[in-house]
Design an enzyme around this catalytic site. Structure first.
Site, PDB file in Angstrom:
ATOM      1  N   ASN A 149       0.795  -1.242   0.000  1.00  0.00           N
ATOM      2  CA  ASN A 149       0.000   0.000   0.000  1.00  0.00           C
ATOM      3  C   ASN A 149       0.824   1.286   0.000  1.00  0.00           C
ATOM      4  O   ASN A 149       0.428   2.253  -0.639  1.00  0.00           O
ATOM      5  CB  ASN A 149      -1.034  -0.019   1.137  1.00  0.00           C
ATOM      6  CG  ASN A 149      -0.423  -0.174   2.497  1.00  0.00           C
ATOM      7  OD1 ASN A 149       0.717  -0.632   2.640  1.00  0.00           O
ATOM      8  ND2 ASN A 149      -1.155   0.196   3.517  1.00  0.00           N
ATOM      9  N   GLY A 224       2.996  -5.634   7.327  1.00  0.00           N
ATOM     10  CA  GLY A 224       2.000  -6.350   6.538  1.00  0.00           C
ATOM     11  C   GLY A 224       0.856  -6.806   7.416  1.00  0.00           C
ATOM     12  O   GLY A 224       0.586  -6.204   8.468  1.00  0.00           O
ATOM     13  N   SER A 225       0.198  -7.869   7.005  1.00  0.00           N
ATOM     14  CA  SER A 225      -1.019  -8.298   7.698  1.00  0.00           C
ATOM     15  C   SER A 225      -0.708  -9.068   8.989  1.00  0.00           C
ATOM     16  O   SER A 225       0.393  -9.619   9.157  1.00  0.00           O
ATOM     17  CB  SER A 225      -1.842  -9.187   6.771  1.00  0.00           C
ATOM     18  OG  SER A 225      -1.095 -10.348   6.472  1.00  0.00           O
ATOM     19  N   GLY A 229       2.292 -11.721   9.820  1.00  0.00           N
ATOM     20  CA  GLY A 229       3.129 -11.322  10.950  1.00  0.00           C
ATOM     21  C   GLY A 229       3.201 -12.405  12.014  1.00  0.00           C
ATOM     22  O   GLY A 229       4.266 -12.708  12.558  1.00  0.00           O
ATOM     23  N   GLU A 244       5.018  -4.548  12.113  1.00  0.00           N
ATOM     24  CA  GLU A 244       4.084  -3.421  11.962  1.00  0.00           C
ATOM     25  C   GLU A 244       2.885  -3.988  11.214  1.00  0.00           C
ATOM     26  O   GLU A 244       2.954  -4.193   9.998  1.00  0.00           O
ATOM     27  CB  GLU A 244       4.742  -2.285  11.160  1.00  0.00           C
ATOM     28  CG  GLU A 244       5.997  -1.705  11.797  1.00  0.00           C
ATOM     29  CD  GLU A 244       5.720  -0.895  13.059  1.00  0.00           C
ATOM     30  OE1 GLU A 244       4.566  -0.483  13.267  1.00  0.00           O
ATOM     31  OE2 GLU A 244       6.663  -0.690  13.841  1.00  0.00           O
ATOM     32  N   CYS A 278      -3.035   1.206   6.791  1.00  0.00           N
ATOM     33  CA  CYS A 278      -3.073   0.487   8.075  1.00  0.00           C
ATOM     34  C   CYS A 278      -3.747   1.341   9.143  1.00  0.00           C
ATOM     35  O   CYS A 278      -4.530   0.853   9.936  1.00  0.00           O
ATOM     36  CB  CYS A 278      -1.672   0.084   8.500  1.00  0.00           C
ATOM     37  SG  CYS A 278      -0.529   1.468   8.591  1.00  0.00           S
TER      38      CYS A 278
END
Ligand code: NAD
Length: 470
Positions: A149, A224-225, A229, A244, A278
């Site tokens: 993103n 990322g997601s 993660g 993150e 995010c």
């Protein structure tokens, strides 16, 4: 575009097309790396450690400043490529470029501030007669794994502090939007010894996994997601890991709020980058008394957004990263409607576009707000009191950032103290970040902080050196 490993261009037998989500045209191809390529990158990054450590902090800083100048010179080209691969409006890409330049500059400055401290051992039992100090020592090789993103700025948030404190880097860019990152690594490579920065493209589940488990990689810095993660943290073993992850950020609007300010906050927070942020506003939690007026004004402002060719400077709402992603948002919104939510505006998909959507009568148990909906959707949850607002805000596994709108000092402080999030902004939406601030969520939104100074702390280890002067 080829990978860059040890200063050389490397390709693969397998290629993947990178497509423009706006029109499906192929922009470029990237190699799909396999394990041997990842192994080569790890070897080159390890080989380059000494040459980087031999550079003075003064030289590292100056070299990073040189890259800043190069990125400035190529600002428009990079922004165009970013828009082509992500589908975000060109004006948003230019902002990402400006932030990327700023992030890099902060790292160039920080390279001169890698301090230790003196430690008074004589304050401890038997410590008299010692002189001791700490040094921040690089970890070695940092693997940077990043999402689609904000590919450029989020990757620079890892590469730049890593190099500032003299770690070499292997970058695994997002498969959907790898090109600006790869191009940026070429600029960096021109200024630093070969192998200081390497790129490995391919599927996260194969090369990403290999980087995470390799004993010759010392740190994983992942954005990322939550799903990925969590997988990474389970596999990384004793390695240092920064995660993150996703967000489900609340915007709490209390009955004494400045409604116009809050509406503007939603426009900038829920629809930026087609809602693929995010720290995007993902849940509007508003007191009943003002909800009707707020919703009416929000619909009016939302309908002013211009959906269209992301390269046009008139466009304010671009595509999602793919048609598949847009279909997922469409399905999630439709399910919420089946459960009783009401679309006030939007709700229509066209290819990878999804209209900016305001949806009212949302309840906290709907999938739309239980999970992170990564699309241009502003769900309104009505509540009866500040206590209820805080309780709904905290009723989530996420805790990245939050925004609170109120004119009351005591309500603002109550929310700030009771909302469980890495950042709480008062009279500003959660979708705000300066690149020097400590950034990172609570709960499942992450582990560790970024923001150059804080990333440097996570990319170095503390060594104590003690001299016995007795
Ligand atoms: P993702 O988790 O699908 O992918 C992120 C990266 O991980 C990609 O490069 C991918 O190839 C790689 N990857 C996939 N599987 C892997 C594995 N098994 N091992 C190692 N690497 C693997 O995320 P995405 O869809 O690209 O990005 C969207 C998500 O990122 C959202 O949840 C968003 O909230 C989050 N995000 C968080 C922040 C933050 O700073 N907190 C910033 C931006 C995005």
């Amino acid at each position: 575009m080829d990978m860059l490993i040890g200063g050389k261009h490397v390709s693969s037998d397998d290629l993947e097309e990178v497509k423009n989500p706006y029109n499906g045209e192929v922009i470029d191809t990237i190699p799909i790396a396999h394990l041997q390529t990842a192994e080569l990158a790890i070897a080159e990054a390890n080989k380059a450690k000494d040459s980087l450590c031999e550079m003075s902090a003064f030289k590292v800083s100056n070299k990073l400043f040189d890259v800043v100048e190069k990125l400035k010179d190529n600002r428009e080209d990079f922004a165009r490529l970013l828009t082509l691969e992500v589908g975000k409006p060109i004006n948003e890409s230019l902002v990402e470029l400006d932030r990327s330049i700023e992030t890099l500059k902060l790292a160039a400055e920080e390279a001169k501030r890698i301090y230790g401290e003196s430690v008074p051992l004589d304050a401890g039992l038997n410590g008299k007669g010692f002189f001791a100090f700490t040094q921040r020592v690089p970890l070695g090789v940092v693997a940077a794994i990043t999402p689609f993103n904000y590919p450029l700025n989020l990757t620079i948030h890892k590469i730049a502090p890593a190099i500032a404190c003299k770690n070499t880097v292997i970058v695994k860019p997002p498969t959907e939007a790898p090109l600006t990152v790869m191009k940026f690594c070429e600029l960096l490579n021109d200024e630093f010894p070969d192998g200081v920065v390497n790129t490995v493209t391919g599927y996260g589940s194969e090369v990403g996994d290999y980087l995470v488990t390799s004993p010759d990689v010392n740190k994983i810095s992942f954005t990322g997601s939550i799903t990925t993660g969590l997988m990474i943290s389970q596999k990384a073993g004793m390695k240092k890991v920064t995660l993150e992850l996703g967000g489900n950020d609340p915007m709490v609007v209390l009955k004494d709020a400045n409604i116009d300010k809050a509406v503007k906050g939603v426009i900038n927070g829920a629809f930026l980058n087609a809602g693929q942020v995010c720290m995007g506003v993902k849940r509007i939690i508003i007191e009943d008394e003002i909800a009707d007026e707020f919703a009416e004004k929000l619909v009016m402002e939302t309908e002013k957004l211009v959906m269209g060719n992301p390269l046009s400077s008139d466009t304010t709402l671009g595509t999602l990263i793919s048609e598949k992603a847009a279909r997922h948002v469409e399905e999630t919104v439709n399910n919420a409607v089946k459960e009783g939510a009401k679309i006030l505006t939007g709700g229509v998909r066209d290819g990878a576009f999804y209209e900016a959507t305001v949806i009212d009568n949302v309840t906290q148990d709907m999938d739309l707000v239980v999970r992170e909906t990564f699309g241009p959707v502003a769900p309104i949850i009505r509540v009866g009191s500040i206590e209820e607002a805080i309780s709904v805000a905290n009723d989530t596994e996420y805790g990245l950032q939050a925004g609170v709108f109120t004119e009351s000092y005591s309500s603002a402080m109550k929310c700030a103290q009771e909302i469980e999030a890495g950042t709480v902004f008062i009279n500003k939406q959660s979708t705000f970040r300066t690149d020097n601030m400590p950034f990172g969520g609570f709960k499942s939104s992450g582990v560790g902080k970024e923001g150059i100074k804080y990333a440097v702390e996570e990319m170095t280890k503390t060594k104590l050196i003690g001299l016995n002067l007795r």
